[in-house]
Design a protein around this motif. Structure first.
Motif, PDB file in Angstrom:
ATOM      1  N   LYS A 106       0.831  -1.204   0.000  1.00  0.00           N
ATOM      2  CA  LYS A 106       0.000   0.000   0.000  1.00  0.00           C
ATOM      3  C   LYS A 106       0.865   1.254   0.000  1.00  0.00           C
ATOM      4  N   LEU A 107       1.911   1.280   0.817  1.00  0.00           N
ATOM      5  CA  LEU A 107       2.791   2.448   0.861  1.00  0.00           C
ATOM      6  C   LEU A 107       3.524   2.655  -0.463  1.00  0.00           C
ATOM      7  N   SER A 108       3.994   1.576  -1.068  1.00  0.00           N
ATOM      8  CA  SER A 108       4.704   1.730  -2.338  1.00  0.00           C
ATOM      9  C   SER A 108       3.757   2.196  -3.438  1.00  0.00           C
ATOM     10  N   HIS A 109       2.519   1.718  -3.435  1.00  0.00           N
ATOM     11  CA  HIS A 109       1.538   2.168  -4.418  1.00  0.00           C
ATOM     12  C   HIS A 109       1.193   3.640  -4.196  1.00  0.00           C
ATOM     13  N   SER A 110       0.994   4.031  -2.953  1.00  0.00           N
ATOM     14  CA  SER A 110       0.688   5.429  -2.653  1.00  0.00           C
ATOM     15  C   SER A 110       1.844   6.339  -3.050  1.00  0.00           C
ATOM     16  N   LEU A 111       3.077   5.888  -2.842  1.00  0.00           N
ATOM     17  CA  LEU A 111       4.240   6.670  -3.230  1.00  0.00           C
ATOM     18  C   LEU A 111       4.299   6.835  -4.753  1.00  0.00           C
ATOM     19  N   LYS A 112       3.999   5.774  -5.491  1.00  0.00           N
ATOM     20  CA  LYS A 112       3.991   5.869  -6.956  1.00  0.00           C
ATOM     21  C   LYS A 112       2.929   6.853  -7.428  1.00  0.00           C
ATOM     22  N   LEU A 117       1.474  12.205  -9.496  1.00  0.00           N
ATOM     23  CA  LEU A 117       0.721  13.448  -9.310  1.00  0.00           C
ATOM     24  C   LEU A 117       1.649  14.660  -9.337  1.00  0.00           C
ATOM     25  N   GLN A 118       2.784  14.555  -8.664  1.00  0.00           N
ATOM     26  CA  GLN A 118       3.743  15.664  -8.668  1.00  0.00           C
ATOM     27  C   GLN A 118       4.279  15.931 -10.077  1.00  0.00           C
ATOM     28  N   ARG A 119       4.530  14.863 -10.820  1.00  0.00           N
ATOM     29  CA  ARG A 119       5.014  15.022 -12.191  1.00  0.00           C
ATOM     30  C   ARG A 119       3.967  15.724 -13.052  1.00  0.00           C
ATOM     31  N   HIS A 120       2.698  15.347 -12.898  1.00  0.00           N
ATOM     32  CA  HIS A 120       1.625  15.987 -13.652  1.00  0.00           C
ATOM     33  C   HIS A 120       1.420  17.437 -13.223  1.00  0.00           C
TER      34      HIS A 120
END
Length: 140
Positions: A106-112, A117-120
């Motif tokens: 869950k943490l790795s998915h949320s980080l991705k 989102l930051q890139r967009h």
């Protein structure tokens, strides 16, 4: 391979925690690692990590980890006769390992998602905004 190492490490830490609850005498860290409970937890972590490689579902990893924990601890009971309620201990260690894998996934998915989102946001969510037919009609 990373999930197998996470399983082994988590099994070691969980096994040391469980052992420290049941062993009332003061023992060294090496003796704590070499107890039957800790070694069995490491083996359970190895199997749970291997299964976590094969499936994408957090719920399946959690439930199968409980089943793996019960199976491994019951086999240890049959082989060594070490009677610390193997079904309960196996379910506890398996659920802790399954929960660890679920939280890590869950943490790795949320980080991705956060990184995407930051890139967009940096790109302005839409690089082709000026080329849109709808956008050009509004400006005119």
């Amino acid at each position: 391979m990373k999930k197998v190492l996470i399983g082994i490490t988590s099994g070691l830490l969980i096994g040391m925690f469980v052992t420290s609850i049941f062993v009332t005498d003061e023992i060294s860290a090496l003796e704590l690692i070499l107890t039957k409970i800790t070694i069995t937890s490491v083996i359970t972590g190895l199997f749970c990590g291997t299964y976590a490689l094969l499936t994408k579902s957090k719920l399946k990893v959690f439930l199968v980890s409980i089943a793996i924990g019960i199976t491994v601890f019951y086999l240890k009971y049959l082989i060594t006769g070490h009677d610390f309620n193997p079904i309960t201990m196996g379910a506890f260690v398996g659920s802790m390992l399954g929960g660890t894998f679920a939280v890590i996934r869950k943490l790795s998915h949320s980080l991705k998602v956060y990184i995407r989102l930051q890139r967009h946001r940096k790109m302005g969510f839409s690089r082709r905004k000026n080329h849109s037919v709808f956008y050009n009609k509004i400006e005119s």
